[in-house]
Design a protein around this motif. Sequence first.
Motif, PDB file in Angstrom:
ATOM      1  N   ASP A  38       0.871  -1.179   0.000  1.00 31.13           N
ATOM      2  CA  ASP A  38       0.000   0.000   0.000  1.00 31.13           C
ATOM      3  C   ASP A  38       0.908   1.228   0.000  1.00 31.13           C
ATOM      4  OD1 ASP A  38      -1.709   2.121   0.515  1.00 31.13           O
ATOM      5  OD2 ASP A  38      -2.930   0.983   1.926  1.00 31.13           O
ATOM      6  N   LEU A  39       1.025   1.867  -1.159  1.00 27.34           N
ATOM      7  CA  LEU A  39       1.952   2.991  -1.296  1.00 27.34           C
ATOM      8  C   LEU A  39       1.630   4.142  -0.368  1.00 27.34           C
ATOM      9  CD1 LEU A  39       2.667   3.185  -5.120  1.00 27.34           C
ATOM     10  CD2 LEU A  39       4.268   2.682  -3.294  1.00 27.34           C
ATOM     11  N   GLU A  40       0.359   4.406  -0.156  1.00 30.92           N
ATOM     12  CA  GLU A  40      -0.008   5.539   0.695  1.00 30.92           C
ATOM     13  C   GLU A  40       0.495   5.339   2.126  1.00 30.92           C
ATOM     14  OE1 GLU A  40      -3.929   8.042   2.156  1.00 30.92           O
ATOM     15  OE2 GLU A  40      -4.144   6.545   0.582  1.00 30.92           O
ATOM     16  N   ILE A  41       0.265   4.163   2.661  1.00 31.35           N
ATOM     17  CA  ILE A  41       0.724   3.866   4.027  1.00 31.35           C
ATOM     18  C   ILE A  41       2.240   3.846   4.085  1.00 31.35           C
ATOM     19  CG2 ILE A  41       0.793   2.080   5.815  1.00 31.35           C
ATOM     20  CD1 ILE A  41      -2.100   1.369   4.974  1.00 31.35           C
ATOM     21  N   ASN A  42       2.852   3.215   3.086  1.00 33.42           N
ATOM     22  CA  ASN A  42       4.312   3.119   3.080  1.00 33.42           C
ATOM     23  C   ASN A  42       4.958   4.502   2.952  1.00 33.42           C
ATOM     24  OD1 ASN A  42       6.590   1.211   3.133  1.00 33.42           O
ATOM     25  ND2 ASN A  42       7.030   2.121   1.149  1.00 33.42           N
ATOM     26  N   MET A  43       4.357   5.365   2.138  1.00 36.41           N
ATOM     27  CA  MET A  43       4.914   6.712   1.970  1.00 36.41           C
ATOM     28  C   MET A  43       4.797   7.531   3.264  1.00 36.41           C
ATOM     29  SD  MET A  43       6.349   7.097  -0.892  1.00 36.41           S
ATOM     30  CE  MET A  43       6.419   6.524  -2.559  1.00 36.41           C
ATOM     31  N   LYS A  44       3.740   7.309   4.018  1.00 35.36           N
ATOM     32  CA  LYS A  44       3.612   8.003   5.309  1.00 35.36           C
ATOM     33  C   LYS A  44       4.712   7.546   6.268  1.00 35.36           C
ATOM     34  CE  LYS A  44      -1.265   9.063   5.026  1.00 35.36           C
ATOM     35  NZ  LYS A  44      -2.594   8.898   5.577  1.00 35.36           N
ATOM     36  N   LYS A  45       4.980   6.248   6.286  1.00 38.00           N
ATOM     37  CA  LYS A  45       6.061   5.727   7.130  1.00 38.00           C
ATOM     38  C   LYS A  45       7.406   6.263   6.654  1.00 38.00           C
ATOM     39  CE  LYS A  45       3.767   1.352   8.235  1.00 38.00           C
ATOM     40  NZ  LYS A  45       3.824  -0.115   8.035  1.00 38.00           N
ATOM     41  N   THR A  46       7.561   6.356   5.332  1.00 35.14           N
ATOM     42  CA  THR A  46       8.793   6.884   4.754  1.00 35.14           C
ATOM     43  C   THR A  46       8.980   8.344   5.160  1.00 35.14           C
ATOM     44  OG1 THR A  46       8.538   5.383   2.877  1.00 35.14           O
ATOM     45  CG2 THR A  46      10.052   7.218   2.591  1.00 35.14           C
ATOM     46  N   GLY A  47       7.902   9.110   5.115  1.00 32.57           N
ATOM     47  CA  GLY A  47       7.960  10.513   5.519  1.00 32.57           C
ATOM     48  C   GLY A  47       8.359  10.674   6.978  1.00 32.57           C
ATOM     49  N   LEU A  48       7.850   9.789   7.827  1.00 32.37           N
ATOM     50  CA  LEU A  48       8.211   9.827   9.242  1.00 32.37           C
ATOM     51  C   LEU A  48       9.693   9.515   9.429  1.00 32.37           C
ATOM     52  CD1 LEU A  48       7.453  10.090  12.231  1.00 32.37           C
ATOM     53  CD2 LEU A  48       6.834   7.668  12.179  1.00 32.37           C
ATOM     54  N   ALA A  49      10.189   8.510   8.729  1.00 36.25           N
ATOM     55  CA  ALA A  49      11.607   8.157   8.831  1.00 36.25           C
ATOM     56  C   ALA A  49      12.480   9.310   8.328  1.00 36.25           C
ATOM     57  CB  ALA A  49      11.898   6.877   8.058  1.00 36.25           C
ATOM     58  N   TYR A  50      12.049   9.963   7.258  1.00 36.82           N
ATOM     59  CA  TYR A  50      12.777  11.121   6.734  1.00 36.82           C
ATOM     60  C   TYR A  50      12.820  12.239   7.772  1.00 36.82           C
ATOM     61  CZ  TYR A  50      13.848  15.248   3.956  1.00 36.82           C
ATOM     62  OH  TYR A  50      14.410  16.417   3.495  1.00 36.82           O
ATOM     63  N   LYS A  51      11.675  12.514   8.366  1.00 39.23           N
ATOM     64  CA  LYS A  51      11.595  13.568   9.387  1.00 39.23           C
ATOM     65  C   LYS A  51      12.512  13.254  10.562  1.00 39.23           C
ATOM     66  CE  LYS A  51       8.185  16.000  12.208  1.00 39.23           C
ATOM     67  NZ  LYS A  51       6.769  16.094  12.589  1.00 39.23           N
ATOM     68  N   GLN A  52      12.533  11.998  10.986  1.00 41.10           N
ATOM     69  CA  GLN A  52      13.407  11.596  12.093  1.00 41.10           C
ATOM     70  C   GLN A  52      14.875  11.757  11.707  1.00 41.10           C
ATOM     71  OE1 GLN A  52      11.897   7.633  12.734  1.00 41.10           O
ATOM     72  NE2 GLN A  52      10.420   8.321  14.281  1.00 41.10           N
ATOM     73  N   ALA A  53      15.219  11.477  10.460  1.00 40.22           N
ATOM     74  CA  ALA A  53      16.608  11.650  10.010  1.00 40.22           C
ATOM     75  C   ALA A  53      16.994  13.126  10.015  1.00 40.22           C
ATOM     76  CB  ALA A  53      16.787  11.053   8.618  1.00 40.22           C
ATOM     77  N   VAL A  54      16.092  13.967   9.534  1.00 35.94           N
ATOM     78  CA  VAL A  54      16.363  15.409   9.486  1.00 35.94           C
ATOM     79  C   VAL A  54      16.514  15.981  10.895  1.00 35.94           C
ATOM     80  CG1 VAL A  54      15.347  17.649   8.870  1.00 35.94           C
ATOM     81  CG2 VAL A  54      15.287  15.762   7.231  1.00 35.94           C
ATOM     82  N   GLN A  55      15.703  15.506  11.839  1.00 34.99           N
ATOM     83  CA  GLN A  55      15.702  16.053  13.194  1.00 34.99           C
ATOM     84  C   GLN A  55      16.712  15.379  14.125  1.00 34.99           C
ATOM     85  OE1 GLN A  55      11.586  15.668  14.322  1.00 34.99           O
ATOM     86  NE2 GLN A  55      10.999  17.535  13.254  1.00 34.99           N
ATOM     87  N   ALA A  56      17.414  14.385  13.639  1.00 27.04           N
ATOM     88  CA  ALA A  56      18.357  13.647  14.493  1.00 27.04           C
ATOM     89  C   ALA A  56      19.471  14.570  14.986  1.00 27.04           C
ATOM     90  CB  ALA A  56      18.952  12.477  13.730  1.00 27.04           C
ATOM     91  N   THR A  57      19.816  14.384  16.255  1.00 29.41           N
ATOM     92  CA  THR A  57      20.907  15.161  16.839  1.00 29.41           C
ATOM     93  C   THR A  57      22.133  14.296  17.133  1.00 29.41           C
ATOM     94  OG1 THR A  57      19.968  14.829  19.037  1.00 29.41           O
ATOM     95  CG2 THR A  57      19.352  16.857  17.869  1.00 29.41           C
ATOM     96  N   GLN A  58      21.953  12.998  17.060  1.00 29.47           N
ATOM     97  CA  GLN A  58      23.049  12.051  17.281  1.00 29.47           C
ATOM     98  C   GLN A  58      23.232  11.222  16.013  1.00 29.47           C
ATOM     99  OE1 GLN A  58      24.848  11.869  20.168  1.00 29.47           O
ATOM    100  NE2 GLN A  58      23.643  13.620  20.875  1.00 29.47           N
ATOM    101  N   LEU A  59      24.451  10.856  15.728  1.00 32.61           N
ATOM    102  CA  LEU A  59      24.741  10.067  14.540  1.00 32.61           C
ATOM    103  C   LEU A  59      24.020   8.723  14.568  1.00 32.61           C
ATOM    104  CD1 LEU A  59      26.280  10.020  11.892  1.00 32.61           C
ATOM    105  CD2 LEU A  59      28.231   9.055  13.109  1.00 32.61           C
ATOM    106  N   SER A  60      23.931   8.110  15.736  1.00 30.80           N
ATOM    107  CA  SER A  60      23.247   6.811  15.827  1.00 30.80           C
ATOM    108  C   SER A  60      21.760   6.952  15.499  1.00 30.80           C
ATOM    109  CB  SER A  60      23.434   6.204  17.214  1.00 30.80           C
ATOM    110  OG  SER A  60      22.891   7.050  18.205  1.00 30.80           O
TER     111      SER A  60
END
Length: 129
Positions: free
Chosen positions: A23-45
């Motif tokens: 389901d692309l719609e659901i998967n894209m929402k999860k992808t967007g969340l992962a992207y947001k978490q990567a952008v907001q990350a403050t630690q390399l891990s």
Amino acid sequence: MKYLVIIFTLLFSSMSFAQQSVDLEINMKKTGLAYKQAVQATQLSEFNTAIDEFIKLVKVSKTGKFYKKPEQSLQGLDKVIAQAELAKKAANEQGLSAAKEPLKNIDNLRKKYHELHEPPGFFELLFGS
């Protein structure tokens, strides 16, 4: 005989699960969340965990059904994966700030290719494209 029936049942049921479309719609929402978490990350891990999840989800998206211009959609996803891998490499070699440019490129690619994934509108369904 019972065991043979069970084996065939398991074999065919696992094949039907493997053929289910993502389901692309659901998967894209999860992808967007992962992207947001990567952008907001403050630690390399944190960043590595988020960007790895992002890459995995984009690869899953490539298995989805694209109705409009599937070749362009897949090319866009390949470009996104390349930028995400570049961001990961830059962050691990030079620090999190070095990942900002490839991450920005991912957002630009999202804007460019997102219209290919949108479902047809009411008038497009009614009158065609």
